[in-house]
Scaffold this active site. Sequence first.
Site, PDB file in Angstrom:
ATOM      1  N   GLU A 166      -9.719  -2.706  22.571  1.00 23.66           N
ATOM      2  CA  GLU A 166      -9.586  -1.182  22.957  1.00 23.66           C
ATOM      3  C   GLU A 166      -8.904  -0.254  22.069  1.00 23.66           C
ATOM      4  O   GLU A 166      -7.687  -0.605  21.667  1.00 23.66           O
ATOM      5  CB  GLU A 166      -8.998  -1.392  24.286  1.00 23.66           C
ATOM      6  CG  GLU A 166     -10.364  -1.838  25.248  1.00 23.66           C
ATOM      7  CD  GLU A 166      -9.990  -1.640  26.738  1.00 23.66           C
ATOM      8  OE1 GLU A 166     -10.879  -1.480  27.503  1.00 23.66           O
ATOM      9  OE2 GLU A 166      -8.896  -1.637  27.204  1.00 23.66           O
TER      10      GLU A 166
ATOM     11  N   CYS B  21       2.005  -5.472  32.907  1.00 18.95           N
ATOM     12  CA  CYS B  21       0.959  -4.942  31.812  1.00 18.95           C
ATOM     13  C   CYS B  21      -0.222  -5.614  32.062  1.00 18.95           C
ATOM     14  O   CYS B  21      -0.318  -6.901  32.226  1.00 18.95           O
ATOM     15  CB  CYS B  21       1.563  -5.226  30.410  1.00 18.95           C
ATOM     16  SG  CYS B  21       0.359  -4.687  29.319  1.00 18.95           S
TER      17      CYS B  21
ATOM     18  N   CYS C 284      -2.364 -10.715  23.818  1.00 18.06           N
ATOM     19  CA  CYS C 284      -0.894 -10.483  23.675  1.00 18.06           C
ATOM     20  C   CYS C 284      -0.192 -11.786  24.180  1.00 18.06           C
ATOM     21  O   CYS C 284      -0.542 -12.502  25.279  1.00 18.06           O
ATOM     22  CB  CYS C 284      -0.387  -9.412  24.515  1.00 18.06           C
ATOM     23  SG  CYS C 284       1.545  -8.829  24.173  1.00 18.06           S
TER      24      CYS C 284
ATOM     25  N   CYS D  82      -4.132   5.360  20.108  1.00 21.57           N
ATOM     26  CA  CYS D  82      -3.290   4.397  20.218  1.00 21.57           C
ATOM     27  C   CYS D  82      -4.075   3.259  19.960  1.00 21.57           C
ATOM     28  O   CYS D  82      -5.116   2.918  20.660  1.00 21.57           O
ATOM     29  CB  CYS D  82      -3.102   4.537  21.901  1.00 21.57           C
ATOM     30  SG  CYS D  82      -2.295   3.208  22.688  1.00 21.57           S
TER      31      CYS D  82
ATOM     32  N   CYS E  15       4.587  -9.429  29.617  1.00 19.29           N
ATOM     33  CA  CYS E  15       5.232  -8.601  30.555  1.00 19.29           C
ATOM     34  C   CYS E  15       4.528  -8.316  32.117  1.00 19.29           C
ATOM     35  O   CYS E  15       3.244  -8.205  32.023  1.00 19.29           O
ATOM     36  CB  CYS E  15       5.527  -7.301  29.900  1.00 19.29           C
ATOM     37  SG  CYS E  15       6.171  -7.267  28.341  1.00 19.29           S
TER      38      CYS E  15
ATOM     39  N   CYS F  90      -0.928   3.916  29.960  1.00 23.50           N
ATOM     40  CA  CYS F  90      -0.088   3.004  29.390  1.00 23.50           C
ATOM     41  C   CYS F  90      -0.355   1.577  30.645  1.00 23.50           C
ATOM     42  O   CYS F  90      -0.114   1.626  31.554  1.00 23.50           O
ATOM     43  CB  CYS F  90       1.249   3.235  29.711  1.00 23.50           C
ATOM     44  SG  CYS F  90       1.778   4.541  28.805  1.00 23.50           S
TER      45      CYS F  90
END
Length: 339
Positions: free
Chosen positions: A90, A117, A110, A103, A114, A331
């Site tokens: 994305e 997220c 990942c 972005c 976290c 975010c």
Amino acid sequence: MKNIKDYNLEQLKQEFISMNEKPYRAEQVFKWLYTTNITSFSEMTNLSLELRQKLEENFTMCTYKIIKKQESADGTKKYLFDILDGNAIETVLMEYKYGKSICVSTQVGCKMGCKFCASTGIKFVRNLTSGEIVEQILAVQRDENVKISNVVFMGIGEPLDNYENVITAIRILNNQKGLNIGARHISISTSGIVPKIYDLANEDLQCTLSISLHATTNEKRSAMMPVNTVYPLEELIKACKDYIEKTNRRISFEYALAKDNNDNLEDAKRLVKLLKGMLCHVNLIPINKIENGVYIKSTNENIIKFRDYLNDNGIIATIRRELGSDIDAACGQLRRKNL
Ligand code: SAH
């Protein structure tokens, strides 16, 4: 086959020399790749047919296909790209007064884990190559027929966990003979991989460093971000101070406010203490609640109080405007999607 967008200009010249071609030909190709919207070598009309054929036989141009494009009421656009190996990533395009900002993702998935997220909990697949990072910008420019002026490395993935490719991508973006995006218009955001912050300070790049801080004690930060158990706050802040000293660049600290977690006056006080005297800026983000997430957004009143406390005590702080939350493009909302 090799992706021709994986090379910065110097590397491309070397490739051309090893193919018995003149280095200025590499410059011509570089110009086609980054200053036009072409998608095939056959369109490079100032090269001989023979060279165009040779390039076609040896390189791909890694032209992404759009699987899905969503548009937010605020004009933000989210792309899901087919990156040609069965994976998808994305990318988000945002409009600001000063220009178009993009972005980009740096990895498929990942590893950082976290807790707040949406990219967490999805299997890490692989790093993106530098060309695959750069192609996100080119694909959006082609689709919208616009010129991107700002790039933030804040999509899926941890940029400093894919260090070499991210640096090469920045050098490609930065090149005046190509996309010509000034380093000061490029931001790298990291969860805090300390040794790589030291490396970045020595790269002689003028890009902005953002640190995803989010908490002011090791206990709280480790609960939110497992990376903190490896590189605790003291080491992170020390690396940031080194970065500022070497580059003379202001660091941006990201702080996502979660209700009853990191948003009270004690947190604000500790934050002031932690950052006092540093050349920095705090970006407060109202946390976006993710599916099954434990963290929820602070109240607006609290966010404003938190900001005012920082500003009143000598730390410059602003609240980040939220863009694209209605299309899951804000975010922490990006996820790796399967094809
Ligand atoms: N891995 C890098 C870049 C990707 S995240 C990093 O950690 O910095 C980009 C930014 O969004 C980071 O500051 C991250 O902490 C923040 N973020 C992630 N999830 C969020 C959420 N649910 N709400 C608000 N911000 C979030």
